[in-house]
Design a protein around this motif. Structure first.
Motif: not given
Length: 677
Positions: A159-180
């Motif tokens: 239920t929490a995922v259905r209603d609130h998953i889009n409230d989660i904010e990314e904290i790691i910069p995109d460059t690291y997500l792509k690099a790793y």
């Protein structure tokens, strides 16, 4: 928003919220980050790959109708045989009497349960009639307390995922997500709680391992930077030519490793920032010589030096060796708990008026009456034995003195990065020339006569021996050899020409000193002791170390004890008397006989014991990670450390918009606040 109470999740009422509070879930964010502690994968593997006592899934054809027997009130046992891969496997099901009607000869069944490889038997927890599904399902299993169940928790999570998953904010910069090649936070949380396949779960775990390490390393690096910047004006203008003369007065040449670490420490002392450095060196690698040179440097800069050690025996030994090294170049005093009354007052007065250059002592150094005129360098030996508070008091004794922590316990790199992340680390990883490797043997108690005869042979060649055991006196609880008993036995066993001494923690300081002095002067040839000889005691003529009930010690402690011998150019021996019952104990003995390298041993010890046991649970100060494992994920830890260093040094946290979420997280962190207060 994610910081709203968990009761805002549909279906979570007051009673359910109380159950969630038992596992520290109070907000929606807490719920999302409450990760499963394991995943059950119902996947069929070949019989040959199944591990004894693991939870497994097999598929087979029932050979005969099940047999049902009852025992006790409402208890039953259903047994039958299934044929799989041409092998007959016994199936046991407890308290499933109803299954007798569902299972018939020649039915194909899929069974999940505990595997017994010795009996070729499976004790079933789940079953279904028919073939296994093509896609192996992955079942997240959560750690539970009270009335909390996996089913209830998964429903709330869904239920929490259905209603609130889009409230989660990314904290790691995109460059690291792509690099790793790691997923964003939102998709990683989804995969942790509702994994569609192993690959997605693996990447989600990789992401959170890196995230946890990065956040922790950022905290460490930030604390280090702020501490350094808050201690400017700490430059020690030592005299390089006087220092060179002092080094040349040694009867030996420094090794490359000693020179390298010395240069690192001297550079810190010359810098305007206060030094906060850990010096690691294996037993006998020459840390004392490096410490002496640094203390001399601080004297030539017209400052005072302090050396704090954990025991009086060690303090006395350091005092003697430093007095010999310095001669009339410095005034050195010994200050321990035994120094009392008028003598103590005279010493503290001399320290205060700068008549004393170097003070060597135990924690008596940090008592209120000890006031330094101008403390430039504080060295703490075997620093993990001192509490954080004691170290802080010593640091605060002077006007921001440089602080050098030393340890002869080789700390694995992963632990050094984590436990001492806010410190600089120097390592002496080379032994002095001419030192022979200690021969280490593992034997059982039934060979004791041979061991004692070997000691007698070495004693007749003019050498000496330690015999170490874990306890002082007999204990009803533990059937292990004790020092007093063994001492009495050896006195009877050896002729009167072999003098046996006894040393343990219950002796007074004066008694301990008397025993050690007699052993050092070879008036005693065999010293029976508890582990008080573990740290720093130096008798070059001792060539044999016998350790009784060696399975009761960790690898690091065994290595420390072994390091009491092998301190001259004579061949030395370490004999481990042990009869370990478990595999870990046997492995420990085997490793000891295979390597003399303390750092190698410490890595093995870490794998066998785990990080919490390495320093001791209370003293470790190690962080508790939800997903990351310092031992298993050491490469990710190293990567996160390098990234954190680069982020802090280039000031990206404050100046770059991409790092805003990370900066906010650190700014509001209670750990950071407590460290910086």
């Amino acid at each position: 928003m994610l910081n709203e109470p968990v009761t805002t999740v549909k279906g979570v009422g007051g009673k359910f919220a109380e159950a969630l509070a038992l596992v520290n879930i109070y907000t929606i964010e807490d719920l999302f980050y409450y990760f499963p502690y394991r995943y059950d994968v119902f996947e069929i593997k070949p019989l040959g790959e199944l591990i004894h006592e693991d939870k497994v899934t097999i598929e087979g054809r029932i050979i005969h109708d099940p047999s049902l027997s009852f025992f006790g009130k409402k208890k039953s046992r259903l047994t039958f045989m299934v044929e799989t891969e041409g092998v007959a496997v016994k199936v046991v099901m407890f308290n499933r009497a109803f299954a007798k009607k569902q299972l018939n000869q020649d039915d194909v069944v899929t069974l999940t349960g505990k595997w017994d490889a010795h009996r070729l038997q499976i004790t079933v927890s789940n079953y279904k009639v028919g073939h296994a599904e093509e896609q192996a399902t992955i079942q997240p299993m959560y750690s539970l307390k009270g009335d909390l169940t996996n089913i209830k928790l998964k429903k709330a999570m869904s239920t929490a995922v259905r209603d609130h998953i889009n409230d989660i904010e990314e904290i790691i910069p995109d460059t690291y997500l792509k690099a790793y090649k790691i997923p964003d936070r939102k998709h990683a949380i989804l995969a942790m709680h509702f994994p569609k396949d192993r690959q997605l779960l693996k990447h989600a775990r990789r992401r959170f391992t890196y995230e946890e390490f990065l956040i922790f390393q950022l905290k460490m690096q930030l604390i280090r930077k702020l501490n350094r910047e808050s201690t400017t004006g700490n430059t020690q203008h030592y005299n390089p030519s006087s220092l060179q003369e002092f080094i040349q007065s040694f009867p030996f040449e420094l090794t490359k490793a000693q020179t390298h670490t010395l240069n690192q420490i001297l550079a810190d002392m010359k810098s305007p920032y206060r030094m906060n450095r850990l010096l690691q060196g294996d037993v006998g690698s020459g840390k004392t010589a490096v410490a002496a040179i640094c203390l001399y440097a601080t004297i030539t800069a017209d400052r005072q030096g302090a050396l704090m050690v954990p025991t009086e025996i060690l303090a006395e030994q350091h005092y003697k060796s430093l007095s010999e090294m310095f001669g009339d170049r410095a005034s050195i005093v010994l200050l321990t708990g035994s120094v009392k009354g008028k003598k103590r007052r005279e010493i503290t007065e001399a320290i205060k008026s700068h008549q004393i250059d170097i003070v060597v002592g135990t924690h008596a150094l940090i008592q209120g009456d000890v006031i330094f005129a101008n403390l430039g360098l504080a060295i703490v030996d075997e620093q993990h034995r001192f509490g954080v508070e004691q170290r802080r008091v010593l640091r605060d004794k002077g006007l921001q003195p440089d602080v050098l922590f030393m340890t002869a316990t080789p700390i694995p790199r992963t632990l050094a990065i984590t436990a001492f992340g806010d410190m600089d680390v120097s390592v002496i990883d080379e032994m002095p020339l001419g030192r022979k490797e200690i021969d280490t043997y593992w034997t059982k108690e039934n060979t004791l006569d041979r061991v004692l005869n070997f000691i007698e042979k070495r004693v007749s060649a003019g050498e000496q021996a330690y015999v170490v055991c874990p306890l002082i006196e007999e204990s009803d609880k533990l059937d292990i050899q004790n020092a007093v008993d063994l001492y009495n036995q050896l006195q009877v066993f050896y002729p009167s020409t072999v003098q046996v001494g006894l040393m343990h923690g219950r002796l007074s300081s004066a008694e301990k000193e008397e025993v050690m002095n007699k052993f050092a002067a070879n008036e005693l040839q065999v010293l029976v002791s508890t582990t008080v000889v573990e740290v720093g005691v130096n008798v070059p003529n001792a060539t044999v170390m016998v350790i009784y009930d060696a399975e009761r010690f960790g690898l690091s402690q065994l290595h420390q004890l072994r390091g009491r011998v092998g301190r001259s150019d004579k061949q030395s021996y370490c004999i481990l008397i042990a009869d370990p019952k478990g595999e870990v104990g046997k492995e420990r003995m085997k490793i000891m006989t295979e390597t003399n390298n303390g750092f190698e041993l410490s890595e093995q010890d870490l794998k066998l014991r785990g990080p919490g046991d390495f320093f001791g649970k209370k003293q470790s100060g190690l962080p508790v990670f939800k997903v990351a494992d310092m031992v298993h994920d050491y490469k990710a830890l190293e990567t996160a450390r390098v990234d954190a260093q680069e982020i802090i040094e280039s000031n990206k946290l404050v100046e770059d918009q991409q790092y805003q979420e990370l900066y906010k997280l650190l700014e509001n962190d209670s750990y950071m606040k407590s460290k910086l207060d």
